[in-house]
Design an enzyme around this catalytic site. Structure first.
Site, PDB file in Angstrom:
ATOM      1  N   ASN A 103       1.963   0.505   5.608  1.00 39.06           N
ATOM      2  CA  ASN A 103       2.415  -0.051   4.341  1.00 39.06           C
ATOM      3  C   ASN A 103       3.365  -1.197   4.649  1.00 39.06           C
ATOM      4  OD1 ASN A 103       3.419  -0.534   1.738  1.00 39.06           O
ATOM      5  ND2 ASN A 103       4.913   1.119   1.886  1.00 39.06           N
ATOM      6  N   ARG A 158      -4.780   1.342  -1.222  1.00 40.30           N
ATOM      7  CA  ARG A 158      -4.697  -0.071  -0.879  1.00 40.30           C
ATOM      8  C   ARG A 158      -4.466  -0.980  -2.079  1.00 40.30           C
ATOM      9  NH1 ARG A 158      -9.133  -4.325   1.725  1.00 40.30           N
ATOM     10  NH2 ARG A 158      -7.586  -5.784   2.510  1.00 40.30           N
ATOM     11  N   LEU A 159      -3.487  -1.878  -1.937  1.00 38.56           N
ATOM     12  CA  LEU A 159      -3.289  -3.012  -2.832  1.00 38.56           C
ATOM     13  C   LEU A 159      -3.558  -4.252  -1.992  1.00 38.56           C
ATOM     14  CD1 LEU A 159      -2.365  -4.088  -5.617  1.00 38.56           C
ATOM     15  CD2 LEU A 159      -0.030  -4.097  -4.738  1.00 38.56           C
ATOM     16  N   GLU A 187       3.936  -5.757   5.309  1.00 37.67           N
ATOM     17  CA  GLU A 187       3.375  -7.039   5.722  1.00 37.67           C
ATOM     18  C   GLU A 187       4.042  -7.455   7.033  1.00 37.67           C
ATOM     19  OE1 GLU A 187       0.993  -8.532   4.164  1.00 37.67           O
ATOM     20  OE2 GLU A 187       1.036  -7.677   2.139  1.00 37.67           O
ATOM     21  N   GLY A 207      15.271 -11.374  -4.746  1.00 39.76           N
ATOM     22  CA  GLY A 207      16.449 -11.837  -4.012  1.00 39.76           C
ATOM     23  C   GLY A 207      17.287 -10.787  -3.327  1.00 39.76           C
ATOM     24  N   CYS A 255       0.827  -1.192   0.000  1.00 44.75           N
ATOM     25  CA  CYS A 255       0.000   0.000   0.000  1.00 44.75           C
ATOM     26  C   CYS A 255       0.867   1.249   0.000  1.00 44.75           C
ATOM     27  CB  CYS A 255      -0.912   0.010   1.229  1.00 44.75           C
ATOM     28  SG  CYS A 255      -1.805  -1.542   1.492  1.00 44.75           S
TER      29      CYS A 255
END
Length: 616
Positions: A72, A47-48, A74, A363, A2
Site C-alpha cells: 500500500n 486496489r485503487l 507509492e 499539506g 490500496c
C-alpha cells in the site's frame, strides 16, 4: 492507493475468511481485488489504480516464485531504482512501482528500505524460508496493524479487517483509553483494541518460526546547527536556506503530482502550506469546505486564491446537521477514536474531491518539519522566567495552581515545569487529576510524561526546547493524529492522499535549519514562509493558519447538541468507563458559560461514538 489484509495458518476456510476481511476495507480499493494462498500464508488485496492500470495487480510474485508481496503506497523514485536493478540483470513484467519494490527486496533484503523514497506499508512472503517481512514508511504516512491471535499472525491496513477472523478477540484496551483522554488520540504502540499493535514509522518487522522481531531502520533527527554572528553572515545563511527549501519543495511537489496515470487535485484551506501546494503542483482543481457559521468558513479565501492561480475551486458548505450526523461513520473509518474536530472537515473535503479526481495533494507535515505551530514559540515566551532559580519557579507554579483561574495563571504553572514535564504534544486534553476524576478504572492509568519520556530520553543533548518539541511531534502527534486522519478520511472515499512535505529529502533540508530560521518572535515556519513568498502574494504567504476550523465550542451550547451529548454521557455504555456525574458536570459548566470545556467534552463523546460503532 490500496489496502491489504493477511494472516498465517492453513485453515480450511482460508478463502472465505480472507474475502470477508478484504470486504471490510473495500473503500481502500474499489478497482480490483486479489488473493494469494500458499503454505502457511494468506494475502488479500484491494486496489485503487494509479500506475500501470492494466498490469499492476496484487498480490504480486517474482518470476522465480520465491517472493510474494502486498503493498500500500507509492514509491516516488521507483524509476531510478528500476534502472539500477536492470543494470544488475533483473527483468520486469510490469511498469509498476510494486514490482520494483518486490525486486528491491529480492536483491537487497531489509537493506533496501533506506533506498526508498515514498510512502509505504508492505509485506513480503519468502516461500523458501517461510518468513514474513513487513515495513512501514519513514514518517508513518501509511498505516500497518498487526497482532497474534490463536497463535497466528494477523495484519492489515485497517483494524476493522481483523473483525471477521475467527480467532480475533475484540476487547477494549483500558491503557489506551487513559492515554487517549490526555492526547486526544491513542498514543501507545498497542491500539484501543487489546492485542492489536501499530508497526511504528521507520520500522520493519520479521515473523519467523512463530516469533516477531521488530527494528527501527531510520531516524528523523535534526542537526541543531547554529548560525554564528549576525548581520551579513546571518543574511547569507538565511538566503541560502530559503533557496534550498524552495528547490527541494519544488522537486517533491512535482514528483508527488506527476507520478500518476489518473487526475490529481489539491486540498486548499487558506493557510500557507496548502496555498503553496496549489501554486506549484501543476494541476487544475482545488477543493475546500467551510461551515455555516461566521468565522468558520474559508471558502471565500480559497476561491479567491484559486482564481488568482488559474485553478477551478470545488467547494462545499457543510451544514451543522451534516457534521453531527457524520460523526459515528467517521469514528468507524478511523479505527481508533480520534477527537480532532478537523477530521470531519477532512472527511467532507475528501468526499468533494473524490467526485472529480482519484488523488489529492495535502499539506500535512510542514508544521512539524519547519516549525509551524504557535506552541513552538512558548520556550521564547517563558525565557524571562529563567532569571529565577528553579526552586522559585517551582514555588510560583505551586501557588498559581492552587488559586482560582486568573489571566497569566497558566504561564506561571508552565514556567515552573521543564519541557519534559509540561509538553506532550499539540493537544493536552485532560490533566492527570482530571483523568483520575472521570475514569472509573484507574488501574491502567499512566501519567502522560511517562508516555513521552522514552522519546525525550533518546533525543540528542544538543537539542533546544523548540527542536525537542518538533521531534516529539514528528514521532507522536503527527503519526497518531495528523496522518491517521489524513489516511483514513481520504480512503473512506476511495481517494488517494499524497503529502509532498513528508518526503525524506525535504526533511534532510529542514533538519539543517537553525532554530531561529524555523521559529522567531513574530513568526513560525519563518524560512518556509520566505520560500513560499517566491510563489505567493504576501497576503497568502503570511496568512494565519486556520486549517478548516470547526465551531464545536458554540454547537455544544445549543440545546439540540447539548442534549445529544448528554444522552451519550448518561448511557450504560458510558457508565462502563466514566463517572457519569463528573462528565455531565463538565458538559453543564460549558453550556452555562462557566468554562470552555468543549475539547474535553468532544474527546469523551468521540470515544463513546467509536465504542458504539465497534462494540455496542
Amino acid at each position: 492507493m490500496c489496502g491489504f489484509i493477511g494472516f498465517t495458518g492453513n485453515r480450511e476456510d482460508r478463502r472465505d475468511v480472507a474475502e470477508a476481511m478484504s470486504a471490510k476495507i473495500w473503500h481502500r480499493g474499489p478497482d480490483g481485488e486479489g488473493y494469494f494462498f500458499e503454505d502457511n500464508i494468506n494475502f488479500g488485496f484491494r486496489r485503487l489504480s494509479f500506475l500501470d492500470l492494466t498490469h499492476g495487480s496484487q498480490p504480486m510474485t517474482t518470476h522465480c516464485g520465491r517472493y510474494t508481496i502486498v503493498f500500500n503506497g507509492e514509491i516516488y523514485n521507483y524509476r531510478i531504482l528500476r534502472t539500477q536493478l536492470e543494470e544488475k540483470g533483473r527483468t520486469f513484467a510490469t511498469k509498476s512501482d510494486t514490482e520494483v519494490l518486490l525486486q528491491m527486496y529480492a536483491e537487497y533484503g531489509q537493506e533496501m528500505l533506506t533506498q526508498l523514497r515514498g510512502m509505504f506499508a508492505f509485506v513480503v512472503y519468502d516461500k523458501e524460508s517461510g518468513d514474513i517481512f513487513a515495513a512501514r514508511d519513514f514518517f508513518g504516512i501509511k498505516p500497518f496493524y498487526y497482532g497474534i491471535f490463536g497463535g497466528e499472525l494477523l495484519f492489515g491496513s485497517e483494524i476493522k479487517a481483523f473483525l471477521p477472523h475467527p480467532d480475533f478477540e475484540k476487547e477494549i484496551n483500558p491503557a489506551a483509553l487513559a492515554g487517549y483522554l490526555a492526547f486526544q488520540y491513542s498514543p501507545l504502540e498497542e491500539t484501543m483494541f487489546k492485542g492489536v499493535y501499530k508497526l511504528q514509522p521507520a520500522h520493519f518487522m520479521q515473523f519467523s518460526g512463530g516469533k516477531l522481531h521488530i527494528e527501527r531502520y531510520w531516524q528523523a533527527e535534526f542537526e541543531g546547527r547554529k548560525i554564528e554572528g549576525r548581520g551579513k553572515n546571518a543574511e547569507v545563511a538565511l538566503s541560502s536556506a530559503v533557496e534550498e527549501i524552495d528547490a527541494v519543495l519544488g522537486e517533491s511537489i512535482n514528483m508527488h503530482y506527476s507520478m500518476s496515470d489518473v487526475p490529481i487535485g489539491t486540498f486548499l484551506s487558506s493557510g500557507v502550506d496548502s496555498s503553496l501546494l496549489a501554486a506549484r503542483f501543476g494541476g487544475e482543481k482545488s477543493f475546500t469546505v467551510g461551515f455555516d457559521y461566521d468565522g468558520y468558513n474559508e471558502i471565500e479565501y480559497a476561491a479567491e486564491l484559486s482564481a488568482d492561480l488559474g485553478l477551478t475551486n470545488h467547494n462545499r458548505l457543510i451544514t451543522t446537521a451534516e457534521y453531527w450526523d457524520s460523526l459515528g461513520k467517521i469514528q468507524y473509518h478511523m479505527d481508533e477514536p480520534l477527537a480532532d474536530p478537523a477530521a470531519v472537515a477532512l472527511y467532507f473535503v475528501s468526499e468533494t474531491a473524490a467526485q472529480h479526481v482519484k488523488g489529492v495533494l495535502s499539506g500535512e507535515g510542514a508544521d512539524e518539519l519547519f516549525g509551524g505551530y504557535n506552541i513552538y514559540q512558548e520556550p521564547r515566551s517563558l525565557r524571562p522566567m529563567k532569571i529565577f532559580p528553579k526552586f522559585v519557579r517551582r514555588g510560583l507554579g505551586a501557588v498559581a495552581s492552587k488559586l482560582p483561574v486568573f489571566k497569566g495563571r497558566n504561564f506561571f504553572i508552565r514556567a515552573s515545569q521543564s519541557l519534559e514535564e509540561r509538553y506532550i504534544g499539540n493537544a493536552k486534553m485532560f490533566t492527570e487529576k482530571e483523568r483520575e476524576t472521570i475514569l472509573k478504572d484507574k488501574t491502567h492509568f499512566v501519567p502522560s510524561h511517562q508516555i513521552t519520556a522514552p522519546y525525550f530520553t533518546k533525543m540528542p543533548k544538543k537539542y533546544d526546547d523548540v527542536t525537542k518539541m518538533q521531534q516529539l511531534d514528528i514521532q507522536m502527534w503527527m503519526v497518531g493524529d495528523i496522518l491517521l486522519k489524513a489516511d483514513k478520511m481520504t480512503m473512506a472515499h476511495c481517494l488517494e492522499g499524497r503529502v509532498p512535505y513528508l518526503d525524506k529529502e525535504v526533511f534532510n533540508v529542514a533538519a539543517k535549519l537553525p532554530t531561529k530560521f524555523r521559529v522567531t518572535k513574530k513568526a513560525t515556519k519563518y524560512a518556509f514562509r520566505l520560500a513560499a513568498a517566491k510563489h505567493l502574494d504576501e497576503k497568502w504567504a503570511k496568512k494565519r493558519k486556520l486549517g478548516f476550523p470547526v465551531p464545536i465550542r458554540l454547537w455544544l451550547k445549543e440545546a439540540i447538541y447539548y442534549a445529544r451529548v448528554k444522552s451519550a454521557f448518561e448511557s450504560d455504555a458510558s457508565a462502563q468507563f466514566f463517572n457519569t456525574e463528573a462528565i455531565v458536570t463538565l458538559l453543564d459548566a460549558h453550556k452555562l458559560g462557566k468554562a470552555d470545556n468543549s475539547r474535553k467534552i468532544w474527546t469523551i463523546y468521540m470515544f463513546l461514538l467509536w465504542y458504539d460503532e465497534f462494540f455496542a
